[in-house]
Design a protein around this motif. Sequence first.
Motif, PDB file in Angstrom:
ATOM      1  N   GLY A   8       0.820  -1.214   0.000  1.00 19.69           N
ATOM      2  CA  GLY A   8       0.000   0.000   0.000  1.00 19.69           C
ATOM      3  C   GLY A   8       0.850   1.258   0.000  1.00 19.69           C
ATOM      4  N   GLY A   9       2.016   1.176  -0.641  1.00 18.60           N
ATOM      5  CA  GLY A   9       2.919   2.337  -0.637  1.00 18.60           C
ATOM      6  C   GLY A   9       2.660   3.329  -1.749  1.00 18.60           C
ATOM      7  N   THR A  10       1.502   3.225  -2.399  1.00 20.54           N
ATOM      8  CA  THR A  10       1.199   4.143  -3.512  1.00 20.54           C
ATOM      9  C   THR A  10       0.198   5.231  -3.137  1.00 20.54           C
ATOM     10  N   SER A  11      -0.266   5.226  -1.886  1.00 20.54           N
ATOM     11  CA  SER A  11      -1.264   6.231  -1.481  1.00 20.54           C
ATOM     12  C   SER A  11      -1.217   6.432   0.029  1.00 20.54           C
ATOM     13  N   GLY A  12      -1.675   7.592   0.464  1.00 16.75           N
ATOM     14  CA  GLY A  12      -1.892   7.862   1.891  1.00 16.75           C
ATOM     15  C   GLY A  12      -0.666   7.649   2.762  1.00 16.75           C
ATOM     16  N   ILE A  13      -0.848   6.910   3.837  1.00 19.27           N
ATOM     17  CA  ILE A  13       0.202   6.712   4.844  1.00 19.27           C
ATOM     18  C   ILE A  13       1.394   5.971   4.236  1.00 19.27           C
ATOM     19  N   GLY A  14       1.128   4.917   3.464  1.00 21.32           N
ATOM     20  CA  GLY A  14       2.212   4.137   2.852  1.00 21.32           C
ATOM     21  C   GLY A  14       3.024   4.986   1.892  1.00 21.32           C
ATOM     22  N   LEU A  15       2.351   5.829   1.144  1.00 23.41           N
ATOM     23  CA  LEU A  15       3.033   6.721   0.190  1.00 23.41           C
ATOM     24  C   LEU A  15       3.958   7.693   0.933  1.00 23.41           C
ATOM     25  N   GLU A  16       3.456   8.286   2.021  1.00 24.88           N
ATOM     26  CA  GLU A  16       4.302   9.213   2.803  1.00 24.88           C
ATOM     27  C   GLU A  16       5.540   8.502   3.314  1.00 24.88           C
ATOM     28  N   LEU A  17       5.364   7.276   3.792  1.00 26.42           N
ATOM     29  CA  LEU A  17       6.519   6.527   4.296  1.00 26.42           C
ATOM     30  C   LEU A  17       7.497   6.228   3.170  1.00 26.42           C
ATOM     31  N   ALA A  18       6.961   5.835   2.003  1.00 24.31           N
ATOM     32  CA  ALA A  18       7.833   5.532   0.855  1.00 24.31           C
ATOM     33  C   ALA A  18       8.665   6.768   0.502  1.00 24.31           C
ATOM     34  N   LYS A  19       8.027   7.936   0.502  1.00 22.39           N
ATOM     35  CA  LYS A  19       8.755   9.179   0.177  1.00 22.39           C
ATOM     36  C   LYS A  19       9.848   9.459   1.211  1.00 22.39           C
ATOM     37  N   ILE A  20       9.523   9.239   2.486  1.00 24.45           N
ATOM     38  CA  ILE A  20      10.510   9.505   3.539  1.00 24.45           C
ATOM     39  C   ILE A  20      11.717   8.572   3.362  1.00 24.45           C
ATOM     40  N   TYR A  21      11.457   7.278   3.168  1.00 22.46           N
ATOM     41  CA  TYR A  21      12.585   6.338   3.041  1.00 22.46           C
ATOM     42  C   TYR A  21      13.397   6.604   1.779  1.00 22.46           C
ATOM     43  N   LEU A  22      12.720   7.020   0.702  1.00 24.52           N
ATOM     44  CA  LEU A  22      13.463   7.388  -0.517  1.00 24.52           C
ATOM     45  C   LEU A  22      14.391   8.557  -0.231  1.00 24.52           C
ATOM     46  N   SER A  23      13.861   9.545   0.516  1.00 28.31           N
ATOM     47  CA  SER A  23      14.670  10.738   0.805  1.00 28.31           C
ATOM     48  C   SER A  23      15.866  10.404   1.699  1.00 28.31           C
ATOM     49  N   LYS A  24      15.776   9.282   2.423  1.00 26.97           N
ATOM     50  CA  LYS A  24      16.900   8.872   3.289  1.00 26.97           C
ATOM     51  C   LYS A  24      17.866   7.964   2.542  1.00 26.97           C
ATOM     52  N   GLY A  29      10.546  -0.638  -1.994  1.00 30.68           N
ATOM     53  CA  GLY A  29       9.612  -1.409  -2.815  1.00 30.68           C
ATOM     54  C   GLY A  29       8.202  -1.127  -2.350  1.00 30.68           C
ATOM     55  N   VAL A  30       7.297  -0.911  -3.299  1.00 23.74           N
ATOM     56  CA  VAL A  30       5.900  -0.678  -2.909  1.00 23.74           C
ATOM     57  C   VAL A  30       5.001  -1.593  -3.732  1.00 23.74           C
ATOM     58  N   CYS A  31       3.866  -1.950  -3.151  1.00 24.31           N
ATOM     59  CA  CYS A  31       2.881  -2.676  -3.960  1.00 24.31           C
ATOM     60  C   CYS A  31       1.517  -2.031  -3.795  1.00 24.31           C
ATOM     61  N   GLY A  32       0.679  -2.275  -4.792  1.00 22.65           N
ATOM     62  CA  GLY A  32      -0.683  -1.766  -4.836  1.00 22.65           C
ATOM     63  C   GLY A  32      -1.296  -2.356  -6.098  1.00 22.65           C
ATOM     64  N   HIS A  39       2.591   5.642 -10.836  1.00 22.66           N
ATOM     65  CA  HIS A  39       3.165   6.563 -11.828  1.00 22.66           C
ATOM     66  C   HIS A  39       2.931   8.020 -11.434  1.00 22.66           C
ATOM     67  N   GLN A  40       1.735   8.313 -10.931  1.00 17.93           N
ATOM     68  CA  GLN A  40       1.436   9.699 -10.530  1.00 17.93           C
ATOM     69  C   GLN A  40       2.408  10.196  -9.462  1.00 17.93           C
ATOM     70  N   ASN A  41       2.786   9.315  -8.546  1.00 21.44           N
ATOM     71  CA  ASN A  41       3.554   9.767  -7.390  1.00 21.44           C
ATOM     72  C   ASN A  41       5.059   9.609  -7.503  1.00 21.44           C
ATOM     73  N   PHE A  42       5.502   8.686  -8.372  1.00 21.33           N
ATOM     74  CA  PHE A  42       6.940   8.394  -8.366  1.00 21.33           C
ATOM     75  C   PHE A  42       7.619   8.550  -9.708  1.00 21.33           C
ATOM     76  N   GLU A  43       6.930   9.099 -10.711  1.00 20.12           N
ATOM     77  CA  GLU A  43       7.478   9.189 -12.065  1.00 20.12           C
ATOM     78  C   GLU A  43       8.876   9.808 -12.076  1.00 20.12           C
ATOM     79  N   ALA A  44       9.026  10.872 -11.266  1.00 18.28           N
ATOM     80  CA  ALA A  44      10.276  11.632 -11.322  1.00 18.28           C
ATOM     81  C   ALA A  44      11.437  10.974 -10.573  1.00 18.28           C
ATOM     82  N   LYS A  45      11.134  10.034  -9.687  1.00 15.12           N
ATOM     83  CA  LYS A  45      12.231   9.476  -8.854  1.00 15.12           C
ATOM     84  C   LYS A  45      12.207   7.956  -8.930  1.00 15.12           C
ATOM     85  N   ARG A  46      12.513   7.465 -10.132  1.00 13.26           N
ATOM     86  CA  ARG A  46      12.391   6.040 -10.381  1.00 13.26           C
ATOM     87  C   ARG A  46      13.561   5.178  -9.893  1.00 13.26           C
TER      88      ARG A  46
END
Length: 257
Positions: A8-24, A29-32, A39-46
């Motif tokens: 559930g890393g493509t929306s809401g709470i999971g998405l915020e966590l995915a962004k934080i870990y990417l920034s660190k 890995g995310v699934c949904g 694509h909407q959320n991660f296109e720029a940081k593949r």
Amino acid sequence: MNSVFITGGTSGIGLELAKIYLSKGWKVGVCGRDKEKFHQNFEAKRDNIHFYPVDVADREALKAAILNFSKPTGLSLLVASAGMSYPHKSKIPDFERTYRMVHVNLLGLMYAFEAALEIMIPQGSGQLVGISSLAGFNGFPGISGYSATKSGVIKFCETLSMDLKPLGIHVGCVCPGFIDTPLTKNNHHPMPFLMSAHKAGMIIYRSIERKKHLTVFPFFFGVLVRVLAILPRFIYRRVMGTKAINYSKENQKEISK
Ligand SMILES: NC(=O)c1ccc[n+]([C@@H]2O[C@H](COP(=O)([O-])OP(=O)(O)OC[C@H]3O[C@@H](n4cnc5c(N)ncnc54)[C@H](OP(=O)(O)O)[C@@H]3O)[C@@H](O)[C@H]2O)c1
């Protein structure tokens, strides 16, 4: 390299966590089920992010995704955030939706933990985090299925936090109150202490860093819900029967029409 798989890393709470870990600088890995959300959320940081179009209720597919992601780096952390609820609270359960919630919210989390443990046990280290809810502390009117699945998550994580400790695996459970995400946008009732997904993501990230076994927030809402949980149940039933609190009341009117 540190790596985290977030269901559930493509929306809401999971998405915020995915962004934080990417920034660190973590490998993430995310699934949904919906590729578009990814694509909407991660296109720029593949570069450091991997998407798996998997339904968490599909045990084999989820296992294949988690094992694939973990090669060859291993797996430091798994966060099971994928979940669903009902926007319309109802006194009589919508059983079809309830069964689906059991598959997604409870079994889906177990399937994710099962797959992660295949890597973490031989590794001798790792962290598992289940996203439950304040709704898991009590049987709340109108959300019988959701409360049941989230209560199951709390107890499952609590037991594993003791059983897996000797294997070097830390297990934590997170119980948020109302968070402003697509999951809550169709709620037709008051949502006290509503918090932004970003703030919730930061609180969860810090609690994972501190290896907390149980994280409950927002603070005052958490205290209130946990006081309700220790009340004698006849008093709890009275309190929850009051119109101001019983979220299933609108639906009760519809049913009685
Ligand atoms: N928002 C709140 O107020 C709140 C409060 C307490 C607890 N929680 C819990 O926090 C977790 C995340 O909720 P959220 O608010 O972030 O919800 P959300 O914004 O709706 O996100 C849910 C995520 O889970 C994925 N998902 C849903 N069903 C799935 C399935 N069968 N297989 C794979 N992925 C699936 C969704 O992607 P796809 O739709 O593309 O599959 C999405 O990435 C849930 O477990 C929820 O119960 C939320």
